[in-house]
Design an enzyme around this catalytic site. Structure first.
Site, mmCIF file in Angstrom:
data_model
loop_
_atom_site.group_PDB
_atom_site.id
_atom_site.type_symbol
_atom_site.label_atom_id
_atom_site.label_comp_id
_atom_site.label_asym_id
_atom_site.label_seq_id
_atom_site.Cartn_x
_atom_site.Cartn_y
_atom_site.Cartn_z
ATOM 1 N N CYS A 1 1.309 2.843 3.491
ATOM 2 C CA CYS A 1 1.642 1.978 4.626
ATOM 3 C C CYS A 1 3.052 2.298 5.120
ATOM 4 O O CYS A 1 4.005 2.267 4.329
ATOM 5 C CB CYS A 1 1.545 0.519 4.187
ATOM 6 S SG CYS A 1 2.381 -0.646 5.277
ATOM 7 N N PHE B 1 5.097 0.563 6.942
ATOM 8 C CA PHE B 1 5.990 -0.589 6.828
ATOM 9 C C PHE B 1 6.463 -0.773 5.381
ATOM 10 O O PHE B 1 7.626 -1.100 5.131
ATOM 11 C CB PHE B 1 5.293 -1.855 7.333
ATOM 12 C CG PHE B 1 4.943 -1.805 8.792
ATOM 13 C CD1 PHE B 1 5.927 -1.923 9.764
ATOM 14 C CD2 PHE B 1 3.634 -1.613 9.199
ATOM 15 C CE1 PHE B 1 5.609 -1.875 11.110
ATOM 16 C CE2 PHE B 1 3.307 -1.566 10.544
ATOM 17 C CZ PHE B 1 4.305 -1.685 11.510
ATOM 18 N N TYR C 1 0.885 -1.164 0.000
ATOM 19 C CA TYR C 1 0.000 0.000 0.000
ATOM 20 C C TYR C 1 0.920 1.210 0.000
ATOM 21 O O TYR C 1 1.853 1.287 0.801
ATOM 22 C CB TYR C 1 -0.889 0.064 1.248
ATOM 23 C CG TYR C 1 -1.728 -1.142 1.547
ATOM 24 C CD1 TYR C 1 -2.299 -1.895 0.523
ATOM 25 C CD2 TYR C 1 -1.979 -1.513 2.862
ATOM 26 C CE1 TYR C 1 -3.084 -3.000 0.820
ATOM 27 C CE2 TYR C 1 -2.773 -2.612 3.164
ATOM 28 C CZ TYR C 1 -3.317 -3.358 2.134
ATOM 29 O OH TYR C 1 -4.089 -4.454 2.435
#
Length: 379
Positions: free
Chosen positions: A114, A116, A111
């Site tokens: 995101c 991470f 994503y």
């Protein structure tokens, strides 16, 4: 090699020019342009009538063969020098590529927003590793339906090796870049999975050793030349995962207006259909505004969550210190890349602007930005 060829050609040229026949024919004085008599202005003339008349008179006088021969010799020597130089550079590039091993084919399932996933991109960008991106629809997740691991990021290596968890991905690839003797599958065995059920009854997967770079003693000493560097890097990598990441959502969804702005950004950057995007923007913003309040309570944040963000970022800057450009010294280490990757997902939002204005992170952040954009880790 190229320089040696050039020196040899120069010797040959000067041998010809310095021969008794050449001196008798006046070739030397012609090539030097009679510098002593008329100054340097004629030494490199190439197009005037004087040049043509000299050339024609030299030919008529029987000297044209020697003059043209010497000119061709010098011109050919320069051309040969450039050819050899290019060949040497190409050879060195090929040898460097062989020494670094075959390039990995990397596909990142992510994503865009995101934190991470952003950590992984920061690592790949900094080290100049080419990779493809597959943006995953966060609702249907059809792009990763083939995987039993249903979260992102997922990094596929050479089409058949799957790496999960951002910290495992980064530690594995860092190990691979330094230790050429190990393959990615061999390295991956150093990070075994552990499945368990948390206090909420949810199944979770954790990975052993995920903050370790698996190197030999000599390689470890080269990567971490000063005492305590490895321990410091691991500590702050874990801090980024366990604390800093959890400050993002409460800050970007702090108010209803910020939640709407955040989801507008998420929809624009993410993979949503027209109706799906409209639904995600308004319903998602309302849902995340409520969820952010729960996250604030879960992580014991202050009523003004900005203060927790400011404190965390200033703690990081203090840990880097005033005498270092990065926590890694003159170059970013894995902790620098992790913190930068997490903070970067707020760019374009009010939380990011407030952070840059109210903390001391700006100079470090801009240095990190340049380092990743310029792929400085390739060095």
């Amino acid at each position: 090699m190229a320089a040696a060829c050039a020196r040899t050609l120069c010797k040959v040229g000067w041998t010809i020019v310095g021969s008794p026949a050449a001196r008798r024919s006046g070739t030397v004085s012609y090539l030097l342009g009679n510098v002593g008599a008329q100054g340097p202005r004629r030494a490199y003339g190439t197009g005037g009538a004087g040049f043509r008349s000299k050339l024609l008179s030299s030919v008529r006088a029987g000297r044209g063969g020697r003059v043209l021969g010497c000119a061709f010799l010098l011109g050919g020597g320069l051309g040969l020098y450039q050819t050899v130089k290019f060949s040497v550079q190409q050879h060195l590039a090929e040898e460097e590529a062989k020494a670094s091993g075959p390039a990995l084919k990397l596909i990142l399932y992510q994503y865009k927003t995101c934190p991470f996933c952003s950590k992984v991109r920061a690592f790949l960008d900094y080290h100049g590793l080419p990779y493809e991106i597959v943006e995953v629809n966060p609702v249907m997740r059809q792009e990763i339906k083939w995987s039993a691991y249903r979260k992102v990021p997922i990094l596929m290596v050479d089409g058949d090796v799957q790496l999960n968890d951002s910290s495992v991905i980064i530690s594995s690839l860092k190990t691979y870049l330094i230790s050429k003797e190990k393959t990615v599958p061999e390295i991956l065995r150093c990070y075994p999975e552990m499945k368990s059920v948390n206090d909420s009854g949810k199944k979770v997967t954790e990975y052993f050793n995920k903050y370790w770079v698996m190197l030999s003693e000599a390689e470890t000493a080269a990567l971490y030349p000063e005492k305590g560097m490895q321990k410091e890097e691991m500590k702050w990598r874990q801090w980024a995962d366990d604390w800093l990441v959890h400050l993002i959502s409460p800050n970007v969804y702090r108010t209803s207006g910020e939640a709407l702005a955040s989801f507008d950004y998420i929809v624009r950057e993410g993979k949503f259909g027209t109706y799906e995007g409209f639904f995600a923007k308004y319903v998602g913003a309302a849902a995340m505004f409520i969820i952010s309040k729960r996250l604030k309570n879960r992580h014991n944040l202050q009523d003004d969550v900005r203060q927790d963000l400011y404190k965390a970022v200033n703690d990081w800057v203090a840990a880097v210190g005033k005498k270092r450009k990065f926590m890694g010294g003159d170059s970013p280490n894995l902790a620098d890349l992790a913190v930068f990757g997490v903070l970067r997902v707020m760019e374009g939002l009010q939380a990011f602007d407030d952070m840059m204005e109210n903390t001391k992170v700006k100079h470090w952040y801009r240095r990190m930005e340049r380092a990743t954009l310029n792929h400085e880790g390739r060095k």
